[in-house]
Motif scaffolding. Structure first.
Motif, PDB file in Angstrom:
ATOM      1  N   ALA A  32      85.570  63.622 -15.019  1.00  0.00           N
ATOM      2  CA  ALA A  32      84.974  63.656 -16.354  1.00  0.00           C
ATOM      3  C   ALA A  32      86.113  63.632 -17.381  1.00  0.00           C
ATOM      4  O   ALA A  32      87.258  63.969 -17.068  1.00  0.00           O
ATOM      5  CB  ALA A  32      84.150  64.922 -16.530  1.00  0.00           C
ATOM      6  N   VAL A  33      85.793  63.249 -18.588  1.00  0.00           N
ATOM      7  CA  VAL A  33      86.811  63.195 -19.645  1.00  0.00           C
ATOM      8  C   VAL A  33      86.278  63.898 -20.884  1.00  0.00           C
ATOM      9  O   VAL A  33      85.105  63.758 -21.237  1.00  0.00           O
ATOM     10  CB  VAL A  33      87.194  61.739 -19.979  1.00  0.00           C
ATOM     11  N   GLY A  34      87.137  64.645 -21.520  1.00  0.00           N
ATOM     12  CA  GLY A  34      86.752  65.345 -22.733  1.00  0.00           C
ATOM     13  C   GLY A  34      87.763  65.160 -23.835  1.00  0.00           C
ATOM     14  O   GLY A  34      88.913  64.786 -23.594  1.00  0.00           O
ATOM     15  N   ALA A  54      78.755  58.725 -17.330  1.00  0.00           N
ATOM     16  CA  ALA A  54      78.347  58.581 -18.731  1.00  0.00           C
ATOM     17  C   ALA A  54      76.922  59.056 -18.951  1.00  0.00           C
ATOM     18  O   ALA A  54      76.234  58.564 -19.834  1.00  0.00           O
ATOM     19  CB  ALA A  54      78.528  57.144 -19.203  1.00  0.00           C
ATOM     20  N   GLY A  55      76.507  60.020 -18.134  1.00  0.00           N
ATOM     21  CA  GLY A  55      75.228  60.659 -18.360  1.00  0.00           C
ATOM     22  C   GLY A  55      75.275  61.459 -19.645  1.00  0.00           C
ATOM     23  O   GLY A  55      76.116  61.228 -20.484  1.00  0.00           O
ATOM     24  N   SER A  56      74.402  62.425 -19.793  1.00  0.00           N
ATOM     25  CA  SER A  56      74.307  63.178 -21.045  1.00  0.00           C
ATOM     26  C   SER A  56      75.668  63.672 -21.513  1.00  0.00           C
ATOM     27  O   SER A  56      76.293  64.488 -20.837  1.00  0.00           O
ATOM     28  CB  SER A  56      73.375  64.373 -20.856  1.00  0.00           C
ATOM     29  N   PRO A  57      76.144  63.205 -22.639  1.00  0.00           N
ATOM     30  CA  PRO A  57      77.400  63.730 -23.157  1.00  0.00           C
ATOM     31  C   PRO A  57      77.180  65.107 -23.784  1.00  0.00           C
ATOM     32  O   PRO A  57      76.042  65.488 -24.071  1.00  0.00           O
ATOM     33  CB  PRO A  57      77.792  62.691 -24.216  1.00  0.00           C
ATOM     34  N   TYR A  58      78.252  65.812 -24.016  1.00  0.00           N
ATOM     35  CA  TYR A  58      78.191  67.161 -24.565  1.00  0.00           C
ATOM     36  C   TYR A  58      79.075  67.222 -25.796  1.00  0.00           C
ATOM     37  O   TYR A  58      80.183  66.685 -25.797  1.00  0.00           O
ATOM     38  CB  TYR A  58      78.632  68.183 -23.510  1.00  0.00           C
ATOM     39  N   THR A  68      80.480  60.387 -31.502  1.00  0.00           N
ATOM     40  CA  THR A  68      79.862  59.880 -30.286  1.00  0.00           C
ATOM     41  C   THR A  68      80.945  59.612 -29.248  1.00  0.00           C
ATOM     42  O   THR A  68      81.914  58.901 -29.529  1.00  0.00           O
ATOM     43  CB  THR A  68      79.093  58.582 -30.549  1.00  0.00           C
ATOM     44  N   ILE A  69      80.774  60.185 -28.056  1.00  0.00           N
ATOM     45  CA  ILE A  69      81.701  59.936 -26.965  1.00  0.00           C
ATOM     46  C   ILE A  69      81.073  58.926 -26.020  1.00  0.00           C
ATOM     47  O   ILE A  69      79.860  58.968 -25.762  1.00  0.00           O
ATOM     48  CB  ILE A  69      82.071  61.238 -26.224  1.00  0.00           C
ATOM     49  N   SER A  70      81.872  58.023 -25.521  1.00  0.00           N
ATOM     50  CA  SER A  70      81.384  57.028 -24.566  1.00  0.00           C
ATOM     51  C   SER A  70      82.531  56.651 -23.637  1.00  0.00           C
ATOM     52  O   SER A  70      83.689  56.972 -23.913  1.00  0.00           O
ATOM     53  CB  SER A  70      80.861  55.787 -25.298  1.00  0.00           C
ATOM     54  N   ARG A  71      82.203  55.996 -22.561  1.00  0.00           N
ATOM     55  CA  ARG A  71      83.255  55.567 -21.637  1.00  0.00           C
ATOM     56  C   ARG A  71      82.947  54.176 -21.113  1.00  0.00           C
ATOM     57  O   ARG A  71      81.782  53.820 -20.901  1.00  0.00           O
ATOM     58  CB  ARG A  71      83.463  56.554 -20.489  1.00  0.00           C
ATOM     59  N   ASP A  72      83.997  53.416 -20.888  1.00  0.00           N
ATOM     60  CA  ASP A  72      83.904  52.092 -20.288  1.00  0.00           C
ATOM     61  C   ASP A  72      84.660  52.160 -18.977  1.00  0.00           C
ATOM     62  O   ASP A  72      85.906  52.094 -18.967  1.00  0.00           O
ATOM     63  CB  ASP A  72      84.502  51.050 -21.240  1.00  0.00           C
ATOM     64  N   LEU A  80      86.017  57.994 -28.629  1.00  0.00           N
ATOM     65  CA  LEU A  80      85.393  58.981 -29.505  1.00  0.00           C
ATOM     66  C   LEU A  80      85.207  58.313 -30.862  1.00  0.00           C
ATOM     67  O   LEU A  80      86.171  58.104 -31.588  1.00  0.00           O
ATOM     68  CB  LEU A  80      86.243  60.242 -29.636  1.00  0.00           C
ATOM     69  N   GLU A  81      83.964  57.954 -31.147  1.00  0.00           N
ATOM     70  CA  GLU A  81      83.629  57.361 -32.428  1.00  0.00           C
ATOM     71  C   GLU A  81      83.353  58.483 -33.408  1.00  0.00           C
ATOM     72  O   GLU A  81      82.469  59.309 -33.177  1.00  0.00           O
ATOM     73  CB  GLU A  81      82.398  56.466 -32.282  1.00  0.00           C
TER      74      GLU A  81
END
Length: 125
Positions: A32-34, A54-58, A68-72, A80-81
């Motif tokens: 996971a990445v934070g 990339a399930g439910s982000p926290y 908004t956090i997302s991952r590719d 991190l938008e």
């Protein structure tokens, strides 16, 4: 795992930035990445995290609705938008990898087995 954060800069109140955290060294989907942030004299604080799938982000309460956090996974990168930035968002933003790939938001303080160097975000009023 090596992590490199980028995308910081100096902006005005209300502006947006997108931070990137690029990783290498291990299979990207194995962790996971934070995102965390830190300012001089204050403890590092949790901002957002996302599991390998990339399930439910926290999110920390103070960024909900703005960040908004997302991952590719194809690019080994987490984003991190950050929208509607405020002066209190000024900090060095760091990304971290946690080997609990199924991270479900159950902890924040001990998140992060690997850390990258941060990227500075400065928001002026």
């Amino acid at each position: 795992v090596q992590l490199q954060a980028s995308g910081g800069g100096s902006v005005q109140t209300g502006d947006s930035l997108r931070l990137s955290c690029t990783t290498s060294g291990r299979t990207f989907t194995s962790f996971a990445v934070g995102w965390f942030r830190q300012t001089p004299g204050k403890e590092r604080e949790f901002v957002a995290a996302i599991s390998w799938s990339a399930g439910s982000p926290y999110y920390a309460d103070f960024v909900k609705g703005r960040f908004t956090i997302s991952r590719d996974n194809a690019k080994n990168t987490v984003y991190l938008e950050m929208n509607n930035l405020q002066p209190e968002d000024t900090a060095t933003y760091l990304c971290a990898a946690d080997m609990n790939r199924y991270y479900s938001g159950s902890y924040y303080a001990r998140f992060g087995d690997y850390w990258g160097q941060g990227t500075l975000v400065t928001v002026s009023s």
